[in-house]
Design a protein around this motif. Structure first.
Motif: not given
Lengths: 345, 345
Positions: B217-245
């Protein structure tokens, strides 16, 4: 004058792990250049003197389809990076024969003509300082250390800083900036020789992470208020595990992952980011230039000349050994700034 | 008047994984209290009405020797957290019988007399809003969402935000704040029912992470400028992988790790912190109170009353089910703010 050799260090193959001299990069002497007649088209002809070999360059030795913050090296073309050279001929206003210039995209060649001269910077070196200093302590590593420290460390006297790769070109400056700010400094390095150097520049607690457990040292000497990370991986995890409340993490690099082929790292202590209210900052130093360049030029060259900030250089003489220099900074065989000397003047 | 029952939810045992009702916590009705004669010693007697069950409470169900940002629960004593109650008797100036008060350390009991009344806050609820709203959208979760969003998001119109646990008490407010700031919002939730709710509150892209791959989903809909993390773990890792500069990561919680007994997590994309120049902020909301409390009270209750910010509550009726409520917020069985109703008035 007859054409002269224009040797080059070419990027030949994307490495899987560490870059291999002769395979990843190949020294090529087949090209020549006529210094008197080569067309400049409004640019300048530079004789390359000193080149900077930096850990971040591993990120540019990649498949061109993988996106990252800086463009990949071009297969078959010379490596490039920060360097210093001397103007041989000039068609550009403000630059003349004999001028010393720095350039962030200096090719690993003997002579080059930049297509775009807008980023060529004329240097006015302080007497008594080697030109190579302008590659290291007064160059990109010095700027990286100074600007990010000023921007992110929020250093307070009596607090504790932990600096990884503390005998490296960036780390050694960071150690000394932290000491100037009155902090206790814990320093990790990768050899006993580097332990000695890190002590000489003032670190309070120094250990060789290959023979001493990082976690144990930090548990004893922490908690850490500022962590300067050049390493990532298990060292970052240990720093998180021993972080103080409201700690600042300056994420300069993660060399532990550069040559591991994208292997995931196992982290135990990420939750400390939340529970200790940590601010973590990734950065690229160019982003901080406009804010700090003037201050840097006023402060650092003087401190270095007066010996108040010490620095260490590790010279590789000859472009033909450029591939070894690139490997050294990945493995950590250098103590202090790795500089490739193409010519001395 | 004769003494009445003063039921309590006691912390009885440190859980290894999820908290177990009846084991981790035990509902105890053995105590009584005489509301007319019990000594107040300058304090107030509170009848507890609404209690907040929050994910962070898992961190307090720990061995007292493990240090963390908030003190552990005391074995054998009642659970405590944010709550709302009604003053039954008062010896404190400025508070009288019938006043509604909130307290961050409200015990999970029917009646309590706080030792220290300095943090008791008198509420002046807006007519037409349920008191329970002051536990959720206008309480700690609403403050957490609003204050950290204002402090760290640096939201720009047209940018993309990714919100995890977007149907939760905090996440749902964050989704709406991001939409008010003109952002595209990607929302992850843990059930199809919650997908519906997240769409209703305006998220542009909503997915159930249990049945849809976050990374895709993130690869298709990102990259992400702001990530609000309540979860950590693999979700945080996916958000990092699809983060914007220059992305901003707001580290509110890492519930994926709260019940896993300290298992390490495998991270592939930490290097993005450096290469994308990410700012990551862990925080505890109380640190932001002094800066934003006034603004929050001016802005949020009004927006909620006007229906411009929607909220959802998940009520557990009866303190005897408090243990189930504490488990629900760990497993994610709640949609919206989990509130334990001890009494309605």
């Amino acid at each position: 004058m007859a054409p002269v050799r224009n040797a080059k260090l070419l990027f030949k193959e994307v490495p899987k792990g560490y870059p291999e001299p002769g395979k990843t990069t190949v020294y090529d002497t087949s090209d020549t250049i006529d210094l008197d007649t080569v067309a400049l088209n409004g640019s300048i002809l530079i004789k390359v003197l000193y080149l900077s070999a930096d850990p971040y360059m591993r990120g540019k030795m990649r498949d061109p389809n993988t996106k990252s913050y800086s463009p990949p090296f071009t297969l078959g073309a010379p490596i490039d990076g920060f360097g210093i050279g001397k103007v041989v001929r000039s068609e550009k206003e403000g630059l003349k024969e004999g001028d010393i210039v720095s350039y962030h995209a200096m090719q690993w060649v003997e002579y080059m003509i930049p297509e775009d001269t807008s980023y060529i910077e004329k240097l006015d070196p302080l007497p008594g300082l080697s030109l190579s200093t302008y590659i290291g302590a007064i160059g990109m590593p010095g700027k990286t250390a100074y600007m990010a420290w000023k921007e992110y460390a929020k250093a307070k006297k009596g607090e504790t800083a932990f600096v990884s790769t503390a005998a490296g070109a960036v780390g050694a400056i960071v150690v000394q900036l932290a000491k100037l700010d009155g902090m206790k400094v814990i320093a990790s390095v990768g050899s006993d020789e580097k332990v000695q150097f890190a002590k000489e520049i003032g670190a309070d607690v120094v250990f060789n992470y290959k023979t001493t457990d990082t976690e144990e040292v930090l548990a004893k000497e922490g908690p850490i208020d500022v962590y300067w990370d050049n390493v990532g991986g298990s060292t970052l995890d240990a720093a998180l595990g021993n972080s103080a409340v409201l700690a600042r993490f300056i994420e300069c690099g993660m060399i532990s992952g550069y040559n591991s082929g994208g292997q995931p790292v196992s982290m135990k202590n990420l939750m400390k980011i939340v529970s200790n209210q940590i601010d973590m900052h990734g950065f690229i130093v160019s982003r901080l230039f406009s804010k700090y360049n003037k201050e840097f030029n006023e402060v650092i060259p003087k401190l270095i000349k007066e010996g108040k900030i010490k620095h260490n250089e590790d010279l590789t003489k000859g472009l033909e050994f450029g591939g070894e220099a690139l490997l050294d900074v990945q493995v950590g065989n250098n103590t202090g700034k790795k500089v490739v000397v193409v010519a001395e003047n």
